[in-house]
Scaffold this motif. Structure first.
Motif, short mmCIF file in Angstrom:
data_model
loop_
_atom_site.label_atom_id
_atom_site.label_comp_id
_atom_site.label_asym_id
_atom_site.label_seq_id
_atom_site.Cartn_x
_atom_site.Cartn_y
_atom_site.Cartn_z
N GLU A 12 0.86 -1.19 0.00
CA GLU A 12 0.00 0.00 0.00
C GLU A 12 0.90 1.25 0.00
N PRO A 13 0.82 2.08 -1.05
CA PRO A 13 1.74 3.23 -1.12
C PRO A 13 1.35 4.35 -0.17
N ASP A 14 2.34 4.98 0.46
CA ASP A 14 2.13 6.17 1.27
C ASP A 14 3.42 6.97 1.32
N VAL A 15 3.38 8.11 2.00
CA VAL A 15 4.52 9.02 2.03
C VAL A 15 5.75 8.33 2.62
N HIS A 16 5.57 7.52 3.65
CA HIS A 16 6.71 6.88 4.32
C HIS A 16 7.35 5.83 3.42
N LEU A 17 6.53 5.13 2.63
CA LEU A 17 7.09 4.17 1.68
C LEU A 17 7.91 4.91 0.62
N VAL A 18 7.41 6.05 0.17
CA VAL A 18 8.17 6.85 -0.80
C VAL A 18 9.53 7.23 -0.22
N GLY A 19 9.54 7.67 1.06
CA GLY A 19 10.81 8.01 1.69
C GLY A 19 11.77 6.84 1.72
N THR A 20 11.26 5.65 2.02
CA THR A 20 12.11 4.45 2.03
C THR A 20 12.65 4.16 0.64
N LEU A 21 11.80 4.26 -0.37
CA LEU A 21 12.24 4.00 -1.74
C LEU A 21 13.31 5.00 -2.18
N LEU A 22 13.13 6.26 -1.80
CA LEU A 22 14.13 7.26 -2.18
C LEU A 22 15.48 6.97 -1.52
N SER A 23 15.44 6.44 -0.31
CA SER A 23 16.71 6.09 0.36
C SER A 23 17.40 4.91 -0.32
N LEU A 24 16.63 4.10 -1.07
CA LEU A 24 17.18 2.95 -1.79
C LEU A 24 17.44 3.27 -3.25
N ASN A 25 17.20 4.49 -3.63
CA ASN A 25 17.21 4.89 -5.03
C ASN A 25 18.47 4.43 -5.78
N HIS A 26 19.63 4.63 -5.17
CA HIS A 26 20.88 4.40 -5.88
C HIS A 26 21.36 2.94 -5.84
N VAL A 27 20.62 2.09 -5.14
CA VAL A 27 20.97 0.66 -5.15
C VAL A 27 19.85 -0.17 -5.77
N MET A 28 18.85 0.48 -6.31
CA MET A 28 17.68 -0.21 -6.83
C MET A 28 17.97 -0.80 -8.20
N PRO A 29 17.67 -2.09 -8.40
CA PRO A 29 17.88 -2.70 -9.72
C PRO A 29 17.02 -2.03 -10.78
N GLU A 30 17.46 -2.07 -12.03
CA GLU A 30 16.74 -1.43 -13.12
C GLU A 30 15.32 -1.96 -13.25
N GLN A 31 15.13 -3.29 -13.05
CA GLN A 31 13.80 -3.86 -13.21
C GLN A 31 12.83 -3.41 -12.13
N THR A 32 13.36 -2.91 -11.01
CA THR A 32 12.51 -2.42 -9.93
C THR A 32 12.17 -0.95 -10.08
N MET A 33 13.02 -0.21 -10.80
CA MET A 33 12.88 1.24 -10.87
C MET A 33 11.54 1.67 -11.45
N ALA A 34 11.07 0.99 -12.49
CA ALA A 34 9.79 1.38 -13.10
C ALA A 34 8.65 1.21 -12.11
N THR A 35 8.67 0.11 -11.34
CA THR A 35 7.64 -0.10 -10.33
C THR A 35 7.74 0.97 -9.24
N ALA A 36 8.96 1.29 -8.83
CA ALA A 36 9.16 2.31 -7.80
C ALA A 36 8.65 3.67 -8.27
N ARG A 37 8.91 4.01 -9.51
CA ARG A 37 8.44 5.29 -10.04
C ARG A 37 6.91 5.33 -10.06
N HIS A 38 6.30 4.19 -10.38
CA HIS A 38 4.83 4.13 -10.39
C HIS A 38 4.28 4.34 -8.97
N VAL A 39 4.92 3.71 -7.98
CA VAL A 39 4.49 3.88 -6.59
C VAL A 39 4.63 5.34 -6.16
#
Length: 393
Positions: free
Chosen positions: A113-140
């Motif tokens: 379930e997406p929310d502001v805190h999940l976005v913060g967590t994803l941004l902290s993982l931004n530079h180690v995120m695999p390419e196949q995950t990035m599109a899903t992360a951007r959608h979230v």
């Protein structure tokens, strides 16, 4: 109390206290308090909140590092709990069970379930995120950004437009711009009968309608880990403000380095992926850069969003703030721009800013448009913060 009432009371205590309370509350094999559906809820809670010693055979679980078991658990909690509770449990799971690594898997990420805190967590993982995950992360992230925009955009535009209209009659007009009728009306309380005249303590001028850009706004956002939610909200506000022609908006994020993201304000998702949460903090360096963006001090607003835990030169930081105030810039310092209130912050720096006439307080996203409108009009921000119970010193 009826027997039914007593049973419901025991049921609630049992779900709250967990397996350790089974026998004392009479929930053993001889007399079950929890129904089958309750047992499923109990197991979902146990997987997150029980220690290994607390788990009974009926409360098997623990999420461990298994993606399939986490995925099932995420589905369970969305079945049994409302969205607001689901978001809290997801946040607790990420923190308590160290599930950040699993967020790098697109299948897992899409089930959360997406929310502001999940976005913060994803941004902290931004530079180690695999390419196949990035599109899903951007959608979230885009989903959360769109929801925030729906919440704040119209109110922000209305507050800014109203404040600019009210501020059009300048309080510091040049002689040829003075509106004498409005000036006299505004100063009737200062009429001196013996001289048959009005003392104009406050001058009111005609609005300078020929000026397309009425205010310059500089947002400086601390990227330290505790400021994650503030980074998300401030970035969306920056994008909304950038769409208002009468306001020239600049957005700067900083840790020990300073990054100007103004050119990306048309896409708040891109702005957020241009941030890098965590690391040190050099507020002094960030303010120094922001000073170069301010060319019209008396028509400028500088908003610093930071916990004030300075890793740079404190004396220079305070001197820069004092210089901005002295030059006529309206300076606003927010310890947080989120729904959670102020994080841990430097109380000494907050007190030093207050002595300079710059109050430091936390502000909710819903209150920020009103604060911005007040800043545009040059109003009493400290008084407004106290009246709205926002002051945190």
């Amino acid at each position: 109390m009826t027997e039914l009432d007593e049973t419901e009371r025991l049921r609630r205590w049992r779900l709250l206290l967990g397996g350790a309370a089974e026998e004392p509350l009479g929930d053993g094999p001889a007399g079950r308090i929890l129904e089958k559906s309750d047992r499923a809820v109990d197991a979902a809670l146990a997987a997150l909140y029980d220690d290994d010693e607390q788990r009974t055979p009926d409360r098997r679980g623990g999420l461990g590092a298994s993606a399939p078991s986490v995925a099932r658990w995420l589905g369970d909690i969305r079945t049994y709990f409302p969205s607001s509770v689901v978001q809290v449990m997801q946040r607790d799971a990420i923190e308590r069970l160290n599930l950040r690594q699993l967020l790098l898997e697109p299948e897992m990420l899409s089930s959360i379930e997406p929310d502001v805190h999940l976005v913060g967590t994803l941004l902290s993982l931004n530079h180690v995120m695999p390419e196949q995950t990035m599109a899903t992360a951007r959608h979230v992230v885009a989903t959360v950004v769109a929801e925030i925009e729906r919440r704040i955009a119209n109110r922000t535009r209305a507050a800014v437009a109203g404040a600019l209209n009210r501020a059009a009659h300048s309080r510091r007009p040049r002689l040829r711009d003075i509106d004498w009728n409005r000036t006299i009306a505004a100063n009737l309380s200062h009429y001196l009968p013996e001289h048959r005249t009005v003392v104009p303590e406050r001058l009111v001028g005609y609005g300078r309608r020929q000026q397309v850009v009425a205010r310059d706004l500089v947002l400086a956002i601390d990227q330290s880990g505790s400021m994650a939610a503030s980074v998300v909200y401030a970035s969306v506000f920056g994008a909304v403000l950038a769409s208002i022609r009468a306001v020239k908006t600049s957005l700067v994020v900083f840790d020990t380095a300073v990054v100007d993201l103004t050119d990306h304000l048309s896409d708040p998702v891109q702005v957020l992926f241009g941030t890098q949460l965590g690391g040190g903090t050099d507020i002094n360096k960030a303010i120094g850069y922001c000073q170069t963006l301010i060319t019209r001090p008396r028509d400028s607003i500088f908003v610093l969003v930071s916990d004030l835990l300075e890793g740079g030169v404190r004396e220079q930081m305070l001197a820069r703030i004092a210089a901005l105030v002295d030059s006529g810039v309206q300076v606003v310092v927010l310890l947080a721009l989120s729904d959670e209130g102020a994080p841990v912050y430097d109380t000494d720096n907050a007190a030093a800013l207050a002595e300079l006439g710059v109050p430091a307080f936390a502000c909710t996203p819903d209150a920020f448009p009103d604060l911005l409108g007040l800043a545009i009009e040059g109003g009493d921000i400290a008084g407004w913060a106290h009246r709205n119970d926002l002051a945190k010193r």
